[in-house]
Scaffold this motif. Sequence first.
Motif, mmCIF file in Angstrom:
data_model
loop_
_atom_site.group_PDB
_atom_site.id
_atom_site.type_symbol
_atom_site.label_atom_id
_atom_site.label_comp_id
_atom_site.label_asym_id
_atom_site.label_seq_id
_atom_site.Cartn_x
_atom_site.Cartn_y
_atom_site.Cartn_z
ATOM 1 N N ARG A 79 0.834 -1.218 0.000
ATOM 2 C CA ARG A 79 0.000 0.000 0.000
ATOM 3 C C ARG A 79 0.865 1.263 0.000
ATOM 4 O O ARG A 79 0.523 2.250 -0.628
ATOM 5 C CB ARG A 79 -0.946 0.005 1.198
ATOM 6 C CG ARG A 79 -2.013 -1.050 1.135
ATOM 7 C CD ARG A 79 -3.049 -0.715 0.115
ATOM 8 N NE ARG A 79 -3.999 -1.818 -0.008
ATOM 9 C CZ ARG A 79 -4.954 -1.855 -0.905
ATOM 10 N NH1 ARG A 79 -5.112 -0.869 -1.749
ATOM 11 N NH2 ARG A 79 -5.764 -2.883 -0.955
ATOM 12 N N THR A 80 1.998 1.224 0.701
ATOM 13 C CA THR A 80 2.913 2.363 0.706
ATOM 14 C C THR A 80 3.454 2.626 -0.694
ATOM 15 O O THR A 80 3.546 3.776 -1.138
ATOM 16 C CB THR A 80 4.078 2.115 1.689
ATOM 17 O OG1 THR A 80 3.537 1.956 2.999
ATOM 18 C CG2 THR A 80 5.069 3.263 1.680
ATOM 19 N N VAL A 81 3.801 1.555 -1.417
ATOM 20 C CA VAL A 81 4.269 1.696 -2.798
ATOM 21 C C VAL A 81 3.175 2.318 -3.659
ATOM 22 O O VAL A 81 3.429 3.253 -4.429
ATOM 23 C CB VAL A 81 4.701 0.335 -3.381
ATOM 24 C CG1 VAL A 81 4.956 0.428 -4.875
ATOM 25 C CG2 VAL A 81 5.920 -0.184 -2.659
ATOM 26 N N LEU A 82 1.951 1.836 -3.529
ATOM 27 C CA LEU A 82 0.854 2.367 -4.328
ATOM 28 C C LEU A 82 0.574 3.825 -4.001
ATOM 29 O O LEU A 82 0.310 4.631 -4.901
ATOM 30 C CB LEU A 82 -0.404 1.520 -4.130
ATOM 31 C CG LEU A 82 -0.310 0.068 -4.592
ATOM 32 C CD1 LEU A 82 -1.611 -0.666 -4.316
ATOM 33 C CD2 LEU A 82 0.060 -0.024 -6.059
ATOM 34 N N ASP A 83 0.650 4.186 -2.725
ATOM 35 C CA ASP A 83 0.471 5.584 -2.334
ATOM 36 C C ASP A 83 1.574 6.450 -2.924
ATOM 37 O O ASP A 83 1.313 7.570 -3.389
ATOM 38 C CB ASP A 83 0.450 5.735 -0.815
ATOM 39 C CG ASP A 83 -0.806 5.161 -0.179
ATOM 40 O OD1 ASP A 83 -1.798 4.916 -0.909
ATOM 41 O OD2 ASP A 83 -0.788 4.929 1.050
ATOM 42 N N SER A 84 2.803 5.956 -2.929
ATOM 43 C CA SER A 84 3.927 6.696 -3.499
ATOM 44 C C SER A 84 3.758 6.904 -5.000
ATOM 45 O O SER A 84 4.205 7.908 -5.545
ATOM 46 C CB SER A 84 5.245 5.964 -3.259
ATOM 47 O OG SER A 84 5.509 5.874 -1.882
ATOM 48 N N ALA A 85 3.116 5.954 -5.647
ATOM 49 C CA ALA A 85 2.895 6.038 -7.089
ATOM 50 C C ALA A 85 1.671 6.880 -7.438
ATOM 51 O O ALA A 85 1.402 7.106 -8.617
ATOM 52 C CB ALA A 85 2.730 4.641 -7.669
#
Length: 95
Positions: free
Chosen positions: A7-13
């Motif tokens: 989820r952190t990766v998706l938020d960063s993207a």
Amino acid sequence: MTEDMFRTVLDSASVTTDPEGWLRLPEGQLLTLYAAHDGVALNIAKVEALRIAHGVIRARSNKGETFFVAREDLFAVSLDGGTKVSAGRKAGFLG
């Protein structure tokens, strides 16, 4: 990869959800998923949209291919600049 990490990766993207429920990357940006299971690696490149349900990630590439991978088999994600080519550089020419 834990769900929180993913989820952190998706938020960063800066993904957004489209009307069909797909998580879509911003225009011109793609990602690559890196997964492995029992010593066999799989790279899923040029992903433009994702769906996540019950621990399964459904990844759709910009060529229309769909991949299914278990979230726990995912160990890394890379964000790519996308398919846009810089106006100042053409294939085969330097400078």
